[in-house]
Design a protein around this motif. Structure first.
Motif, mmCIF file in Angstrom:
data_model
loop_
_atom_site.group_PDB
_atom_site.id
_atom_site.type_symbol
_atom_site.label_atom_id
_atom_site.label_comp_id
_atom_site.label_asym_id
_atom_site.label_seq_id
_atom_site.Cartn_x
_atom_site.Cartn_y
_atom_site.Cartn_z
ATOM 1 N N ASP A 1 29.413 41.098 44.220
ATOM 2 C CA ASP A 1 29.173 42.829 44.029
ATOM 3 C C ASP A 1 30.010 43.512 43.032
ATOM 4 O O ASP A 1 29.700 44.840 43.042
ATOM 5 N N ARG A 2 30.864 42.857 42.372
ATOM 6 C CA ARG A 2 31.538 43.777 41.365
ATOM 7 C C ARG A 2 30.886 44.094 40.112
ATOM 8 O O ARG A 2 29.924 43.378 39.515
ATOM 9 N N GLU A 3 30.826 45.495 39.593
ATOM 10 C CA GLU A 3 30.086 45.957 38.690
ATOM 11 C C GLU A 3 30.734 45.814 37.413
ATOM 12 O O GLU A 3 30.225 45.948 36.312
ATOM 13 N N ASP A 4 32.120 45.611 37.502
ATOM 14 C CA ASP A 4 32.904 45.630 36.256
ATOM 15 C C ASP A 4 32.891 43.996 35.549
ATOM 16 O O ASP A 4 33.650 43.758 34.391
ATOM 17 N N ILE A 5 32.697 43.100 36.395
ATOM 18 C CA ILE A 5 32.935 41.592 35.655
ATOM 19 C C ILE A 5 31.616 41.032 36.128
ATOM 20 O O ILE A 5 30.980 41.309 37.207
ATOM 21 N N TYR A 6 31.499 39.651 35.917
ATOM 22 C CA TYR A 6 30.669 38.687 36.409
ATOM 23 C C TYR A 6 31.148 37.287 36.041
ATOM 24 O O TYR A 6 32.245 37.296 35.390
ATOM 25 N N ALA B 1 34.361 36.957 33.700
ATOM 26 C CA ALA B 1 34.120 37.801 32.509
ATOM 27 C C ALA B 1 34.138 39.384 32.688
ATOM 28 O O ALA B 1 33.450 39.543 33.399
ATOM 29 N N PRO B 2 34.717 40.210 31.771
ATOM 30 C CA PRO B 2 34.604 41.552 31.919
ATOM 31 C C PRO B 2 33.022 41.852 31.397
ATOM 32 O O PRO B 2 32.514 41.334 30.413
ATOM 33 N N LYS B 3 32.446 42.862 32.009
ATOM 34 C CA LYS B 3 31.167 43.504 31.396
ATOM 35 C C LYS B 3 31.531 44.239 30.340
ATOM 36 O O LYS B 3 32.386 45.376 30.441
ATOM 37 N N LYS B 4 30.888 44.343 29.204
ATOM 38 C CA LYS B 4 31.034 45.184 28.106
ATOM 39 C C LYS B 4 30.387 46.568 28.031
ATOM 40 O O LYS B 4 29.204 46.704 28.805
#
Length: 206
Positions: free
Chosen positions: A183-188, A203-206
């Protein structure tokens, strides 16, 4: 009684008679034909009925308990084994003193034991059941540890803007990490590599 011998005009009739008395279904037993039926003179005199031995199969849970009891006895471990069936799963809890030897480094020995019990208990069974073994609540504690690690490393990946690579884990532990962070929106998260060295990348979302 784990087996019964019955006679009948045919093999099927003898088997059905045994099943009725044992209150079991055909897939719960093994059948040994002791004597095939024979016709007598003119089809009337001197004929012999079919005779069968019908044996109850051990269920996967019974096999699992028996195998674990033998392992514990061989290792001179005094344990309490609790077995519970839930739909297609068999949950086994083992409790007792000084059972660290059964858990091993990061649960490797426990995972190996669980694999062998699954393999042995489901052998030649028409319906396979997944067997999950826990020792002194280890898996729950390990799950909490992995969740905390996941949150910490996710924050690290976001703050540094770089991928974070975790150590190799089995599929069950990787699933815990993926689920914790889904559910994190800043990483995947994703996995790469081949078993048993497959690992998770955060990995961090760009």
């Amino acid at each position: 009684m784990n087996y019964i011998e019955k006679t009948g005009r045919t093999v099927d009739e003898a088997v059905e008679s045994a099943l009725k008395e044992m209150n079991l279904t055909r897939d719960q037993v093994e059948v040994e034909v002791l004597e095939e039926p024979t016709k007598g003179l003119f089809g009337i005199l001197g004929g012999k009925p079919a005779r069968v031995r019908v044996m109850k199969k051990d269920s996967p849970s019974e096999r699992a308990r028996e195998l674990l009891e033998k392992v514990m006895q061989t290792m001179n471990l005094n344990v309490d084994i609790e077995v519970n069936e839930k739909n297609e799963k068999i949950l086994i809890n083992i409790n007792g003193p000084d059972l660290g030897i059964l858990i091993g480094r990061r649960g490797e020995t426990l995972d190996a034991l669980q694999y062998l019990v699954n393999l042995s208990s489901n052998k030649n069974m028409e319906k396979r059941k997944r067997i999950l073994i826990d020792i002194e609540g280890y898996r729950k504690r390990r799950e909490e540890t992995l969740k905390k690690l996941a949150y910490k490393l996710a924050d690290k990946a976001r703050q540094r803007g770089r991928n974070v690579v975790l150590e190799p884990m089995n599929s069950m532990e990787r699933r815990i990490i993926h689920t914790a962070l889904q559910d994190r929106e800043d990483i995947y998260t994703f996995s790469e590599g081949e078993e048993p060295y497959r690992k998770i990348i955060i990995a961090p979302k760009k």
